[in-house]
Write a protein that holds these residues in place. Structure first.
Motif, PDB file in Angstrom:
ATOM      1  N   ILE A   1    -112.312  -1.335   4.119  1.00 54.86           N
ATOM      2  CA  ILE A   1    -112.485  -0.320   3.067  1.00 54.86           C
ATOM      3  C   ILE A   1    -111.955  -0.841   1.739  1.00 54.86           C
ATOM      4  CG2 ILE A   1    -111.639   1.934   2.273  1.00 54.86           C
ATOM      5  CD1 ILE A   1    -111.883   2.868   5.234  1.00 54.86           C
ATOM      6  N   MET A   2    -110.781  -1.439   1.774  1.00 59.92           N
ATOM      7  CA  MET A   2    -110.185  -1.980   0.548  1.00 59.92           C
ATOM      8  C   MET A   2    -111.020  -3.136  -0.013  1.00 59.92           C
ATOM      9  SD  MET A   2    -107.473  -0.345  -0.479  1.00 59.92           S
ATOM     10  CE  MET A   2    -108.522   1.057  -0.154  1.00 59.92           C
ATOM     11  N   LYS A   3    -111.491  -4.015   0.845  1.00 62.62           N
ATOM     12  CA  LYS A   3    -112.305  -5.146   0.384  1.00 62.62           C
ATOM     13  C   LYS A   3    -113.619  -4.654  -0.240  1.00 62.62           C
ATOM     14  CE  LYS A   3    -109.503  -8.218   0.836  1.00 62.62           C
ATOM     15  NZ  LYS A   3    -108.929  -8.649  -0.418  1.00 62.62           N
ATOM     16  N   ARG A   4    -114.231  -3.646   0.369  1.00 58.99           N
ATOM     17  CA  ARG A   4    -115.487  -3.091  -0.174  1.00 58.99           C
ATOM     18  C   ARG A   4    -115.241  -2.468  -1.545  1.00 58.99           C
ATOM     19  NH1 ARG A   4    -120.242  -1.802  -1.012  1.00 58.99           N
ATOM     20  NH2 ARG A   4    -121.261   0.175  -0.637  1.00 58.99           N
ATOM     21  N   ALA A   5    -114.160  -1.709  -1.666  1.00 57.73           N
ATOM     22  CA  ALA A   5    -113.834  -1.078  -2.950  1.00 57.73           C
ATOM     23  C   ALA A   5    -113.548  -2.145  -4.005  1.00 57.73           C
ATOM     24  CB  ALA A   5    -112.650  -0.127  -2.795  1.00 57.73           C
ATOM     25  N   GLU A   6    -112.801  -3.171  -3.640  1.00 56.80           N
ATOM     26  CA  GLU A   6    -112.503  -4.249  -4.586  1.00 56.80           C
ATOM     27  C   GLU A   6    -113.779  -4.949  -5.043  1.00 56.80           C
ATOM     28  OE1 GLU A   6    -107.988  -5.630  -3.446  1.00 56.80           O
ATOM     29  OE2 GLU A   6    -109.646  -6.573  -2.368  1.00 56.80           O
ATOM     30  N   ALA A   7    -114.674  -5.213  -4.112  1.00 51.79           N
ATOM     31  CA  ALA A   7    -115.934  -5.877  -4.464  1.00 51.79           C
ATOM     32  C   ALA A   7    -116.759  -4.999  -5.405  1.00 51.79           C
ATOM     33  CB  ALA A   7    -116.726  -6.204  -3.201  1.00 51.79           C
ATOM     34  N   SER A   8    -116.780  -3.707  -5.153  1.00 50.60           N
ATOM     35  CA  SER A   8    -117.573  -2.798  -5.983  1.00 50.60           C
ATOM     36  C   SER A   8    -116.957  -2.596  -7.363  1.00 50.60           C
ATOM     37  CB  SER A   8    -117.739  -1.448  -5.278  1.00 50.60           C
ATOM     38  OG  SER A   8    -118.486  -1.611  -4.092  1.00 50.60           O
ATOM     39  N   PHE A   9    -115.631  -2.464  -7.418  1.00 50.86           N
ATOM     40  CA  PHE A   9    -114.973  -2.322  -8.715  1.00 50.86           C
ATOM     41  C   PHE A   9    -114.940  -3.633  -9.483  1.00 50.86           C
ATOM     42  CE2 PHE A   9    -112.728   1.551  -6.978  1.00 50.86           C
ATOM     43  CZ  PHE A   9    -113.241   2.433  -7.914  1.00 50.86           C
TER      44      PHE A   9
ATOM     45  N   LEU B   1     -99.686  -2.277  -5.249  1.00 54.99           N
ATOM     46  CA  LEU B   1    -100.868  -1.999  -6.069  1.00 54.99           C
ATOM     47  C   LEU B   1    -100.855  -2.857  -7.319  1.00 54.99           C
ATOM     48  CD1 LEU B   1    -101.183   1.885  -5.910  1.00 54.99           C
ATOM     49  CD2 LEU B   1    -102.106   0.169  -4.352  1.00 54.99           C
ATOM     50  N   THR B   2    -102.045  -3.264  -7.724  1.00 48.43           N
ATOM     51  CA  THR B   2    -102.191  -3.983  -8.981  1.00 48.43           C
ATOM     52  C   THR B   2    -102.166  -2.963 -10.120  1.00 48.43           C
ATOM     53  OG1 THR B   2    -104.607  -3.789  -8.952  1.00 48.43           O
ATOM     54  CG2 THR B   2    -103.644  -5.765  -7.897  1.00 48.43           C
ATOM     55  N   PRO B   3    -101.963  -3.421 -11.346  1.00 45.13           N
ATOM     56  CA  PRO B   3    -102.030  -2.489 -12.483  1.00 45.13           C
ATOM     57  C   PRO B   3    -103.385  -1.763 -12.546  1.00 45.13           C
ATOM     58  CG  PRO B   3    -100.984  -4.524 -13.167  1.00 45.13           C
ATOM     59  CD  PRO B   3    -101.500  -4.755 -11.764  1.00 45.13           C
ATOM     60  N   GLY B   4    -104.456  -2.460 -12.211  1.00 47.67           N
ATOM     61  CA  GLY B   4    -105.778  -1.819 -12.209  1.00 47.67           C
ATOM     62  C   GLY B   4    -105.862  -0.692 -11.195  1.00 47.67           C
TER      63      GLY B   4
ATOM     64  N   LYS C   1    -103.337   1.087 -10.065  1.00 48.88           N
ATOM     65  CA  LYS C   1    -102.508   2.203 -10.543  1.00 48.88           C
ATOM     66  C   LYS C   1    -103.248   3.030 -11.587  1.00 48.88           C
ATOM     67  CE  LYS C   1     -98.057   0.323  -9.331  1.00 48.88           C
ATOM     68  NZ  LYS C   1     -96.670   0.212  -9.677  1.00 48.88           N
ATOM     69  N   GLU C   2    -103.956   2.352 -12.483  1.00 53.43           N
ATOM     70  CA  GLU C   2    -104.726   3.098 -13.480  1.00 53.43           C
ATOM     71  C   GLU C   2    -105.884   3.844 -12.825  1.00 53.43           C
ATOM     72  OE1 GLU C   2    -107.189   2.583 -17.640  1.00 53.43           O
ATOM     73  OE2 GLU C   2    -105.578   1.170 -17.190  1.00 53.43           O
ATOM     74  N   LEU C   3    -106.528   3.213 -11.849  1.00 52.16           N
ATOM     75  CA  LEU C   3    -107.609   3.870 -11.111  1.00 52.16           C
ATOM     76  C   LEU C   3    -107.100   5.157 -10.468  1.00 52.16           C
ATOM     77  CD1 LEU C   3    -110.440   3.975  -9.749  1.00 52.16           C
ATOM     78  CD2 LEU C   3    -109.462   2.551  -7.935  1.00 52.16           C
ATOM     79  N   LEU C   4    -105.951   5.102  -9.803  1.00 49.79           N
ATOM     80  CA  LEU C   4    -105.402   6.297  -9.164  1.00 49.79           C
ATOM     81  C   LEU C   4    -105.106   7.386 -10.183  1.00 49.79           C
ATOM     82  CD1 LEU C   4    -102.971   4.946  -6.421  1.00 49.79           C
ATOM     83  CD2 LEU C   4    -105.323   5.753  -6.177  1.00 49.79           C
ATOM     84  N   MET C   5    -104.531   7.000 -11.301  1.00 45.94           N
ATOM     85  CA  MET C   5    -104.209   7.970 -12.347  1.00 45.94           C
ATOM     86  C   MET C   5    -105.491   8.659 -12.845  1.00 45.94           C
ATOM     87  SD  MET C   5    -102.613   7.315 -16.120  1.00 45.94           S
ATOM     88  CE  MET C   5    -104.153   6.561 -16.623  1.00 45.94           C
ATOM     89  N   ARG C   6    -106.518   7.874 -13.096  1.00 44.77           N
ATOM     90  CA  ARG C   6    -107.767   8.434 -13.612  1.00 44.77           C
ATOM     91  C   ARG C   6    -108.484   9.266 -12.548  1.00 44.77           C
ATOM     92  NH1 ARG C   6    -109.842   6.194 -18.407  1.00 44.77           N
ATOM     93  NH2 ARG C   6    -108.438   4.646 -19.305  1.00 44.77           N
ATOM     94  N   TYR C   7    -108.469   8.794 -11.296  1.00 45.34           N
ATOM     95  CA  TYR C   7    -109.109   9.526 -10.203  1.00 45.34           C
ATOM     96  C   TYR C   7    -108.442  10.893 -10.014  1.00 45.34           C
ATOM     97  CZ  TYR C   7    -110.910  10.615  -5.544  1.00 45.34           C
ATOM     98  OH  TYR C   7    -111.497  11.234  -4.463  1.00 45.34           O
ATOM     99  N   GLU C   8    -107.121  10.915 -10.044  1.00 44.14           N
ATOM    100  CA  GLU C   8    -106.390  12.178  -9.895  1.00 44.14           C
ATOM    101  C   GLU C   8    -106.722  13.148 -11.023  1.00 44.14           C
ATOM    102  OE1 GLU C   8    -102.409  10.687  -9.703  1.00 44.14           O
ATOM    103  OE2 GLU C   8    -102.638  10.065  -7.613  1.00 44.14           O
ATOM    104  N   ALA C   9    -106.749  12.648 -12.243  1.00 43.87           N
ATOM    105  CA  ALA C   9    -107.075  13.507 -13.387  1.00 43.87           C
ATOM    106  C   ALA C   9    -108.513  14.012 -13.291  1.00 43.87           C
ATOM    107  CB  ALA C   9    -106.857  12.751 -14.699  1.00 43.87           C
ATOM    108  N   TYR C  10    -109.428  13.131 -12.903  1.00 41.63           N
ATOM    109  CA  TYR C  10    -110.838  13.500 -12.750  1.00 41.63           C
ATOM    110  C   TYR C  10    -110.998  14.540 -11.648  1.00 41.63           C
ATOM    111  CZ  TYR C  10    -115.861  12.940 -11.956  1.00 41.63           C
ATOM    112  OH  TYR C  10    -117.206  13.157 -11.790  1.00 41.63           O
ATOM    113  N   LYS C  11    -110.321  14.320 -10.517  1.00 39.91           N
ATOM    114  CA  LYS C  11    -110.407  15.246  -9.389  1.00 39.91           C
ATOM    115  C   LYS C  11    -109.870  16.623  -9.785  1.00 39.91           C
ATOM    116  CE  LYS C  11    -107.758  14.640  -5.727  1.00 39.91           C
ATOM    117  NZ  LYS C  11    -107.197  14.173  -4.440  1.00 39.91           N
ATOM    118  N   THR C  12    -108.773  16.655 -10.523  1.00 44.25           N
ATOM    119  CA  THR C  12    -108.215  17.926 -10.987  1.00 44.25           C
ATOM    120  C   THR C  12    -109.196  18.647 -11.897  1.00 44.25           C
ATOM    121  OG1 THR C  12    -105.949  17.127 -10.774  1.00 44.25           O
ATOM    122  CG2 THR C  12    -106.305  18.978 -12.278  1.00 44.25           C
TER     123      THR C  12
END
Length: 122
Positions: free
Chosen positions: A52-60, A79-82, A84-95
């Motif tokens: 799952i992680m490898k697929r997400a990395e390849a797609s991003f 986690l890489t800085p990227g 961490k930013e992805l999680l922050m943006r995903y959480e804000a988007y989901k909210t």
């Protein structure tokens, strides 16, 4: 009747590659310091989580985790800085999506009464 919806990202071929599962895996890595521990907490095989992680990395197109070399405390992942930013943006988007979906649901369905349309099947 309740509203339930999901958020996921798809590649150009329409294949899902990121959503709540990968999000939870990344959250677990951040909290537990290990993909293996994160997968275990979710009841998921490590090999599935790794895929799952490898697929997400390849797609991003960027790494989501980086390995910590073992030693006295053992190895692991962080986690890489990227990521961490992805999680922050995903959480804000989901909210935002959840709030908007609830508003739309209330606008269109708050006065809908399905029981008005039931019939006796005798």
């Amino acid at each position: 009747m309740k509203l339930k919806f999901g958020i996921f990202f798809c590649d150009d071929e329409g294949e899902k590659f990121f959503g709540e599962g990968p999000y939870q895996l990344l959250r677990g890595i951040d909290e537990l310091g290990s993909l293996r521990a994160s997968a275990k907490r979710m009841g998921m095989a490590y090999t599935k989580a790794f895929g799952i992680m490898k697929r997400a990395e390849a797609s991003f197109g960027f790494a989501l985790t980086q390995r910590k070399i073992g030693g006295k405390g053992g190895g692991g992942s962080m986690l890489t800085p990227g990521a961490k930013e992805l999680l922050m943006r995903y959480e804000a988007y989901k909210t935002s999506c959840t709030q908007m979906a609830e508003n739309l649901y209330n606008t269109h369905f708050s006065t809908f009464r399905p029981e008005k349309f039931t019939f006796d099947r005798r």
